[in-house]
Design a protein around this motif. Structure first.
Motif, short mmCIF file in Angstrom:
data_model
loop_
_atom_site.label_atom_id
_atom_site.label_comp_id
_atom_site.label_asym_id
_atom_site.label_seq_id
_atom_site.Cartn_x
_atom_site.Cartn_y
_atom_site.Cartn_z
N ILE A 1 -2.41 3.31 9.22
CA ILE A 1 -1.40 1.71 8.79
C ILE A 1 -0.09 2.10 8.76
O ILE A 1 0.39 3.37 8.08
N GLU A 2 1.03 1.31 9.95
CA GLU A 2 2.00 1.51 9.88
C GLU A 2 2.52 0.75 9.27
O GLU A 2 1.83 -0.79 9.15
N ASP A 3 4.04 0.35 8.67
CA ASP A 3 4.40 -0.68 7.39
C ASP A 3 4.70 -1.50 8.90
O ASP A 3 4.68 -1.55 10.10
N ILE B 1 0.69 -1.40 0.10
CA ILE B 1 0.05 0.15 -0.03
C ILE B 1 0.62 1.16 0.06
O ILE B 1 2.14 1.04 -0.01
N LYS C 1 -7.81 -1.24 8.81
CA LYS C 1 -6.57 -1.69 10.20
C LYS C 1 -6.62 -2.52 10.75
O LYS C 1 -8.54 -2.58 11.08
N ALA D 1 -2.19 4.61 3.16
CA ALA D 1 -1.73 4.59 4.23
C ALA D 1 -1.53 5.22 5.44
O ALA D 1 -2.16 5.09 6.32
N ARG D 2 -1.15 6.91 5.61
CA ARG D 2 -1.32 7.63 6.39
C ARG D 2 -2.36 7.71 7.06
O ARG D 2 -3.08 7.97 7.96
N ALA E 1 0.34 -5.92 6.91
CA ALA E 1 0.69 -4.13 5.50
C ALA E 1 2.13 -3.65 4.66
O ALA E 1 2.88 -4.08 6.02
N VAL F 1 4.14 -0.70 3.62
CA VAL F 1 3.86 0.30 3.33
C VAL F 1 4.90 1.18 2.13
O VAL F 1 6.23 0.88 2.39
N VAL G 1 -3.76 -5.94 8.24
CA VAL G 1 -4.66 -5.20 7.78
C VAL G 1 -5.89 -6.24 6.77
O VAL G 1 -5.69 -7.43 6.67
#
Ligand code: SF4
Ligand code: SF4
Lengths: 142, 587
Positions: B482-484, B472, B549, B477-478, B501, B503, B488
């Motif tokens: 969602i963080e790496d 993604i 998420k 993501a931001r 995810a 990122v 998800v």
């Protein structure tokens, strides 16, 4: 032609990678009847002595413990090992019955882009000549 | 492929890669591309994702998933406008140039930029490279074919090659990179519902007669069902028995939950394979097959090169060659013309029946050669590394047919089509909307292969690529918090899967990418079974999706559900039943 190796001997069997359609040439290194490694074929015009990680390491599944080693029939919802004769008789009888009741086109065969030419030829011949249907297709569309 | 792989390294001076993640999916073809680059060749890559190939390109055209036709028509527009086409070739070896030239008139660089976001300069530069090349080659893969208008995509690529005269010489051509080791061979051998071996149409009486003589039966003349049609045919009772060998359709087919559901309704499912795959777990009868390395035969690679594969070790336990199993079953069903003893006999039958393509490719010759490319009609014929030599095409007139192709993401450009002879058109089946705002596109990872049946059993491979990841873009993501590495859930109208995810800028905004290697999160539960009317290939490459998420606990719950669904424990259980008898020799 190179055949199976015998005890105590190391052999290199020339073949082709089983993964992608590039078809790189490689040698299987066989020791005591087991594959112990892979070497690229330096004379092959496509890969010229190189392979990717799948070519080098992808062969390990051959020796995996989970390989199927006996025909199985599901009896009362449980897979039960049976002889070839029993498995083939079972399949043949049911296929013949379904063909008789519902016609040849009640059968469909999913062929394999992983198997050899010879095996695919025989598979489609089975569908067309034995079952009498053109319902044979494979993943080329996928 | 129209041309052979070594020609790329040797002769091509412009390489146009479209819809192919070559470095990950065909690494040793990518190596030939790099070899060409080292000679000074230019590389143009069209892909929505920043793949390794895109990274190495002289020009990267970030075409959104699904917009290939707009891009190719844009290139043709510039090539025609700037007189970069090969008028000699077009006059003597092609038909329909004027129609195509008229059809691409609207596709100005400005219009293409508006549609796709590709900067005008980049498009112009790419067209000039391609148009001025001595030998330009096109390499493409599933990023071109896996659409409901995949045929249109391919036709527009061949327009590009023919208009610039890049056909019938070394280092040119339109070259599909075939995914599986022997997908070419399976097609050549007639494992398609409309053709007999050698691409001979089943509807033609003369073709059938050829095989009827050798096989001693009357053959059916009606084309059969194609794989994407089989699920429905089972559910409405037309198909009652299915036989699957060396395929795992429950994982690899589009909208796979539908097919799984259909399989559960069969009166007989026979699965012949080397492991108890997700599909085999549903079978009534499972037949254990020998695998690569345990058997003799031939594969045909993407260049039409027929090559020998050889036996190195014995198969485990009672496992047998696939051809042996089919022959034995045929005999049980009282068919007497399949009593083979060795694959060579089978191959000689193929050579006898389709001499125009395979007649000259004997096992004896293959002992010495590193493969021979068909067509090869006689033992003294060298084989055919590239097709259409001297601009002679396999059409009635001997000329290439050019056909206009149109595309509109939202609706079929039908009025346009009516203004031309033989035009093709496409649109995207499922566009993103408010509820499903992302475009989901799918593919493979460098270290794994398809449904993972084989590669997931190799420890070095599993170590580098242990799990499913959903790519993604950082801006998306931001917005979603969602963080790496967060878990998800990815959903379409057909189902949901969950994974970590990744990122990354590899995917453009509003696009997510994932693979079909893992049952834990099989993207084919999400793909759409909308197919191309000619090739019947499903639209794997675009579907509308949403991303949410989720917590690790929610992820675990979904994982348990999938484990139940794919009967994952069954494989170990059955393996446990028959541990003994490993690698006994059999007769
Ligand atoms: S070594 Fe890699 S590139 Fe070559 S055929 Fe195998 S998978 Fe394909
Ligand atoms: S699944 Fe698709 S990519 Fe793979 S070999 Fe079959 S057609 Fe090619």
């Amino acid at each position: 032609m190179v055949s199976c190796s015998e005890k105590g001997r190391t052999e290199r069997v020339l073949t082709v990678c089983p993964y992608c359609g590039t078809g790189c040439g490689l040698y299987l290194v066989v020791e005591d009847g087991r594959i112990t490694g892979v070497e690229p074929d330096s004379l092959h015009p496509v890969n010229e002595g190189e392979l990717c990680i799948k070519g080098y390491f992808g062969y390990q599944y051959i020796e995996d413990d989970r390989r199927l080693r006996s025909p199985l029939i599901k009896k009362d919802g449980k897979f039960t090992p049976v002889s070839w004769d029993e498995a083939l008789n079972f399949a043949a009888a049911r296929l013949a019955k379904i063909k008789q009741e519902s016609g040849p086109d009640a059968f469909a065969l999913f062929a394999s882009a992983r198997a050899t030419n010879e095996e695919n030829y025989v598979a489609q011949k089975f569908a067309r000549a034995v079952m009498g249907t053109n319902n044979v297709d494979h993943c080329a569309r996928l | 492929m129209t041309n052979s792989v070594p020609e790329i390294g040797q002769y091509s001076d412009v390489i146009f890669i479209i819809g192919s993640n070559t470095a990950e999916c065909h690494p040793l073809i990518a190596r030939q591309v790099i070899k060409a680059k080292e000679r000074g060749a230019k590389l143009i890559v069209a892909d929505p994702r920043l793949t390794e190939m895109a990274n190495k390109a002289d020009i990267w055209l970030r075409v959104p998933a699904g917009y290939n036709i707009s891009l190719i028509n844009g290139l043709l527009h510039i090539i025609v406008k700037e007189n970069l086409y090969n008028s000699d070739f077009v006059q003597n070896h092609a038909e329909g140039f004027d129609e195509v030239a008229r059809a691409v008139e609207d596709y100005t660089p400005a219009y293409v930029e508006k549609l796709t976001g590709i900067p005008q300069q980049d498009l112009v530069e790419a067209a000039r490279f391609f148009g001025r090349a001595k030998n330009a080659t096109i390499l493409y893969c599933m990023g071109v074919t896996q659409f409901s208008y995949g045929t249109g995509n391919v036709v527009s690529l061949s327009n590009l090659a023919v208009v610039t005269g890049n056909m019938g010489r070394p280092g040119t051509g339109v070259n599909p990179l075939r995914g599986q080791n022997n997908v070419q061979g399976a097609c050549d051998m007639g494992c398609l519902s409309n053709v007999l071996p050698g691409y001979l149409a089943v509807t033609d009486e003369k073709n059938r007669a050829r095989f009827e003589k050798e096989w001693h039966v009357r053959l059916p003349s009606k084309p059969g069902l194609r794989i994407p049609e089989i699920g429905d045919a089972i559910l409405n009772g037309r198909v009652r028995a299915a036989y699957v060998f060396g395929e795992n359709p429950v994982m690899s087919d589009p909208d796979s939950s539908h097919l799984r559901h259909a399989f559960e309704h069969l009166d007989l499912l026979v699965v012949q394979d080397i492991f108890l795959t997700e599909t085999a777990r549903l079978a009534h009868v499972v037949l254990p097959a020998a695998c690569w390395g345990e058997k003799e035969g031939t594969f045909t690679n993407t260049e039409r090169r027929v090559q020998r594969v050889r036996k190195a070790v014995n198969p485990p336990g009672e496992a047998r060659d696939d051809w042996w199993i089919f022959s034995a079953l045929a005999q049980k069903m009282d068919y007497g013309r399949m009593n083979y003893l060795h694959p060579q006999e089978i191959w000689d039958e193929v050579r006898r029946l389709v001499p125009e393509k395979f007649g000259g490719i004997s096992y004896d010759r293959l002992e010495k050669a590193r493969g021979i490319s068909w067509p090869c009609p006689a033992e003294d014929h060298p084989g055919t590394p590239f097709l259409y030599e001297g601009g002679k095409f396999a059409t009635a007139s001997g000329k290439a047919n050019l056909r206009p192709v149109f595309f509109d993401p939202t609706r079929l450009p039908e009025e346009k089509v009516k203004q031309f002879k033989h035009a093709l058109a496409g649109k995207i089946t499922e566009l993103p909307d408010e509820e499903y705002p992302f475009t989901l596109t799918t593919g493979r990872r460098g270290y794994h292969y398809h449904t993972g049946t084989m590669t997931r059993k190799s420890w070095p491979i599993t170590q580098v690529t242990p799990q499913q990841l959903i790519e993604i873009n950082p801006r998306d993501a931001r917005k979603l918090g969602i963080e790496d590495g967060d878990f998800v859930k990815l959903s379409t109208r057909r189902g949901s899967i969950a994974a970590k995810a990744w990122v990354t800028e590899r995917v453009p905004e509003k696009t997510v990418f994932t693979s079909f290697h893992f049952w834990e999160a099989n993207v084919n539960e999400l793909t759409i079974n909308s197919t191309d009317p000619v090739a019947c290939i499903p639209e794997f490459k675009v579907a509308a999706a949403k991303v949410e998420k989720i917590t690790p606990a929610e992820f675990q719950a979904i994982l348990q559900e999938k484990k139940k669904k794919y009967l994952v424990d069954l494989e170990e259980e059955v393996a446990g039943q028959s541990k003994s008898g490993r690698r006994e020799a059999h007769v």
